[in-house]
Design an enzyme around this catalytic site. Structure first.
Site, PDB file in Angstrom:
ATOM      1  CB  THR A  72      89.812   7.250  52.943  1.00 50.39           C
ATOM      2  OG1 THR A  72      89.065   8.417  53.268  1.00 50.39           O
ATOM      3  CG2 THR A  72      90.137   6.482  54.210  1.00 50.39           C
ATOM      4  CG  HIS A 195      82.503  13.360  53.504  1.00 49.43           C
ATOM      5  ND1 HIS A 195      82.942  13.774  52.269  1.00 49.43           N
ATOM      6  CD2 HIS A 195      83.360  12.389  53.901  1.00 49.43           C
ATOM      7  CE1 HIS A 195      84.024  13.082  51.935  1.00 49.43           C
ATOM      8  NE2 HIS A 195      84.303  12.242  52.906  1.00 49.43           N
TER       9      HIS A 195
HETATM   10 ZN   LIG Z   1      89.516   9.729  54.732  1.00 46.40          ZN
END
Ligand SMILES: [Zn+2]
Length: 473
Positions: A72, A195
């Site tokens: 990220t 996730h």
């Molecule tokens: Zn991310």
């Protein structure tokens, strides 16, 4: 009294005239929106009518190659600097800088040390240095003081703030008395759920539908605020997601003595800092340890990853094959979906769509690099880009050739759709100029009529004077 009135008319008329010319967007506006972890093919997993609406009236890039590692923070900083991780310095979500002797961790929100960010200058700072204003709703890094600067407006990061509240702030800033020209809007999903569930889970369908509804809400609010026709909206993401399995686990404790090294970053790229004198031992123990693990000495990291020349890149990195998970030991947290793998893998690639006065309509492009976005942003904002690793030439065909503030003198490729768009823009311009001209002509007719009346004696009065004696007679 009448002449004062005429001057007021004149001022009003000239201001109307100048307004009619300013129908052209002289202050380009850009709203950059990122949905974290939105993989390129989520667009087709379930119906996504709002994403497709943007594609129909704007542009779509099918394959966006993001940067290694496909995590990220490195990718978010690339979008706003145009630099590879080794150059902008945010080399992972979890880092250790041996020169600064400091750590950085997204998991612990220990990200506010300016020194980690200052190898680069993000676009919001460059925009403000050019005299403009920026506003950021939770965009990663925008609540960090970088080069002693923060965005003009920003929201301190708080994941519990709703999407609707973030949109409200963005709209408030774009419509303020001193409006922003650059907005940055961030949303945590579908990454969080990706996730948790894994991207192959059928339960991801409703998650993607929810994101599509959020985009629909944003479009509705932009239209309501009358920003839709003047604002250039870019929708993108930082990375994709791949399915993991508890059957595909590489456990470092099976090969290494945990007292011999520090594990700075874990999966799918293990960043290993060997203790003094332990480098060779660790490298030898790991290099042939597992068929789904590729181990590199820092100086051997493939050139194509642009992931070598930075102190925060550790002496040894071990990269898992797609879908494989690296654990130190089995007590570590396992997630069904993960990213961070080789940026050549399609599953790691994000989306890219854009729509607005600067962009072509219903145009699809095969590929771009996420490093190119920065030069596109600078071009749209009409600001000078800092040195970067992207290429404006790679993305300039996304732009409508008739965009009035195109700075580049390079002729853009022109097809029929562009001509059509050009005609639409020319039509707006024609209407504006015509209305302005008519108002000015009407003013001058009234003005000269008044001038003639005030300077030359009234003919009827003269006639009256001439005829009066005759009547009296
Ligand atoms: Zn991310």
């Amino acid at each position: 009294m009448t002449s004062k009135l005429l001057w007021v008319c004149f001022i009003l008329t000239t201001s109307t005239f100048s307004t009619s010319f300013s129908l052209q967007p002289d202050q380009p506006k850009v709203l950059l929106v990122a949905f974290d972890g939105f993989r390129w093919d989520y667009l087709y997993k379930v119906p996504t009518p709002h994403f497709h609406y943007v594609m129909k009236y704007g542009v779509h890039v099918k394959q966006v190659t993001n940067i290694f590692i496909t995590k990220t923070y490195p990718n978010f900083y690339t979008m706003v600097t145009g630099l590879f991780a080794e150059s902008h310095g945010i080399v992972s979500n979890d880092m250790f800088d041996p020169i600064l002797n400091k750590s950085f961790s997204l998991d612990h929100m220990d990200i506010y040390d300016s020194e980690f960010w200052e190898a680069a200058t993000p676009v919001w700072i460059t925009n403000q240095r050019a005299g403009h204003s920026s506003g950021a709703a939770m965009w990663p890094g925008t609540d960090v003081n970088i080069h002693e600067s923060l965005p003009t407006h920003y929201m301190p990061y708080n994941e519990s703030v709703s999407f609707e509240d973030r949109v409200a702030k963005i709209i408030e800033w774009f419509t303020a008395k001193e409006p922003i020209n650059l907005g940055l809007l961030y949303w945590e999903d579908p990454d969080d759920m990706g996730h948790h569930l894994g991207p192959d889970s059928p339960l991801m369908g409703p998650v993607i539908s929810d994101i599509d509804n959020k985009l629909g809400y944003l479009i509705k609010m932009l239209k309501r605020a009358k920003l839709w026709s003047t604002l250039n909206l870019i929708i993108t993401s930082d990375h994709g997601m791949t399915q993991c399995s508890e059957e595909r686990i590489i456990e470092l404790d099976q090969y290494l003595n945990k007292d011999d090294y520090m594990l700075i970053d874990q999966s799918p790229v293990a960043a290993i800092l060997p203790k003094e004198g332990k480098f060779d031992e660790i490298y030898e123990a790991l290099v042939h340890a597992h068929p789904n693990l590729t181990v590199f000495k820092k100086e051997e990291i493939p050139e194509r990853w642009h992931y070598r020349y930075n102190n925060r890149i550790q002496p040894i990195i071990a990269v898992a094959d797609e879908g494989w998970y690296i654990f130190q030991n089995k007590s570590d947290n396992f997630l069904l979906g993960n990213h961070g793998y080789d940026n050549a893998l399609p599953e790691m690639h994000p989306i890219f769509l854009a729509r607005g006065p600067a962009f072509r309509r219903n145009f699809t492009k095969d590929s771009m690099n996420s490093t190119d976005l920065y030069s596109l942003l600078c071009h749209l904002l009409n600001i000078t880009a800092m040195p970067h690793n992207g290429s404006f030439q790679n993305v300039q065909d996304l732009l409508n050739a008739a965009t009035p503030y195109v700075k580049s003198t390079t002729l853009l490729h022109c097809n029929n759709k562009q001509k059509e768009y050009k005609r639409e823009n020319s039509y707006d311009y024609f209407i504006g100029v015509s209305l302005g001209s008519i108002i000015v002509i009407v003013f001058f007719v009234i003005f000269f009529k008044h001038l003639i009346r005030s300077q030359i004696p009234d003919l009827r009065d003269m006639q009256a004077e001439i005829v009066q004696p005759l009547l009296h007679a």
